[in-house]
Design an enzyme around this catalytic site. Structure first.
Site, PDB file in Angstrom:
ATOM      1  CB  CYS A 272      32.387  19.017  38.647  1.00 15.09           C
ATOM      2  SG  CYS A 272      33.176  19.472  40.238  1.00 15.09           S
TER       3      CYS A 272
ATOM      4  CB  CYS B 289      36.181  12.470  41.606  1.00 13.63           C
ATOM      5  SG  CYS B 289      37.257  14.004  40.827  1.00 13.63           S
TER       6      CYS B 289
END
Ligand code: DGL
Length: 244
Positions: free
Chosen positions: A178, A73
Site C-alpha cells: 500500500c 495505489c
C-alpha cells in the site's frame, strides 16, 4: 504543441512517493497528481465504490492531454486497473505489491505482505500469491486502520503507534503493498529488523517506458511542471513540498 502530462492517481497522499521518484528521474516532465483525500482511505470500501471513485478521478484526468497514467495505489490497481484500461486510450500502469523480488530474494523465507483489505481480497492478489507461494512463505496481513492513520497524521507520523497496527513475529522480508505505508518505510524496516520492498522504483521505470520517456539526464536543471488536482490538491502539494 504543448507537452503532454504523466498522471498519477491515488486515494490520497500515498502516490506522492512515486511522483517524487518520477520527478527525480525525469526532470522537466509535466505531471498531474490527482489525490482523492476526501474519500481516503479506499481500502475498506467495497469493490463497486472503489471503481466508482476511480472512474470519477479518471474522467477528470482525461480532460487533459495525457501521455500515460499511473494508478499509484495498490488498492485501485487490484480492483479496477483492467476497467480503466478498457475505457481510456492512454496507457495505464498500476502499482502492485513487490512480492516477486521479495520472494526471489528470500527463497523459502518468511515474507510478510502488508496491504489493504480490498487488495488482499482481490483476484489479482490471489493470482500473485499463488504464483510465488512455492518460492517463499508468504504471509498476508491487513493493518486495517494504517492507511487512514497515515492520511490523517501525514504531518506528524510520530503519532502513529506501530505496535497497534503491525502483526507480531519475525520475518525475513516485508512487502509494503500500500503506497501510504511507504511513508513509514524506515520505521517498519527497523521495527521488523529486515529488508522492506515497496516496488516504487520498478513501477516508475515501467511508467517511463510506457510513457516513452527515455531521457534521464539531459534536463537535470529543469524543474517539473506539477499540477495537483482532486479533493486533496492543497494538502498533497504541501506534503510533496515537505518531502522534497
Ligand atoms: N495508497 C493506497 C494503496 O496503495 C490506498 C490506501 C487506501 O486508500 O486505503 O493501496
Amino acid at each position: 504543441m504543448e507537452e503532454k502530462f504523466t498522471a498519477f492517481f491515488d486515494s490520497g497522499v500515498g502516490g506522492l512517493a512515486l511522483l517524487g521518484e518520477f520527478c527525480k528521474r525525469f526532470p522537466g516532465e509535466r505531471c498531474i497528481y490527482y489525490g482523492d483525500n476526501a474519500n481516503a482511505p479506499y481500502g475498506n470500501r467495497p469493490h463497486a465504490e472503489i471503481c466508482f471513485l476511480a472512474e470519477k478521478a479518471f474522467a477528470e484526468i482525461s480532460r487533459y492531454p495525457i501521455k500515460a497514467a499511473l494508478i499509484a495505489c495498490n488498492t485501485v490497481t487490484a480492483e479496477c486497473v483492467e476497467e480503466m484500461r478498457k475505457k481510456y486510450t492512454f496507457p495505464i500502469v498500476g502499482i502492485e505489491p513487490a512480492i516477486k523480488p521479495a520472494a526471489l530474494s528470500f527463497p523459502g523465507g518468511k515474507v510478510l505482505l502488508l496491504a489493504t483489505r480490498a487488495t488482499l481480497q482481490s483476484e489479482r492478489m490471489e493470482k500473485l500469491l499463488s504464483e510465488y507461494s512455492a518460492a517463499a512463505d508468504l504471509i498476508p496481513y491487513c493493518p486495517q486502520e494504517l492507511a487512514g492513520a497515515v492520511e490523517k497524521n501525514i504531518f506528524d507520523l510520530e503519532k502513529i503507534p506501530l505496535a497497534e497496527h503491525l502483526p507480531k513475529g519475525k520475518f525475513d522480508a516485508v512487502v509494503l503493498g500500500c503506497t501510504h505505508y511507504s511513508f513509514l518505510r524506515k520505521k517498519i524496516e527497523s521495527w521488523f529488523a529486515c529488508p522492506v520492498f515497496d516496488g516504487i522504483a520498478a513501477t516508475v521505470r515501467r511508467l517511463a517506458i510506457v510513457a516513452n520517456i527515455c531521457s534521464e539526464n539531459d534536463r537535470k536543471t529543469v524543474k517539473n511542471g506539477l499540477f495537483f488536482m482532486g479533493s486533496g490538491a492543497k494538502k498533497n502539494k504541501s506534503v510533496f513540498e515537505t518531502m522534497n
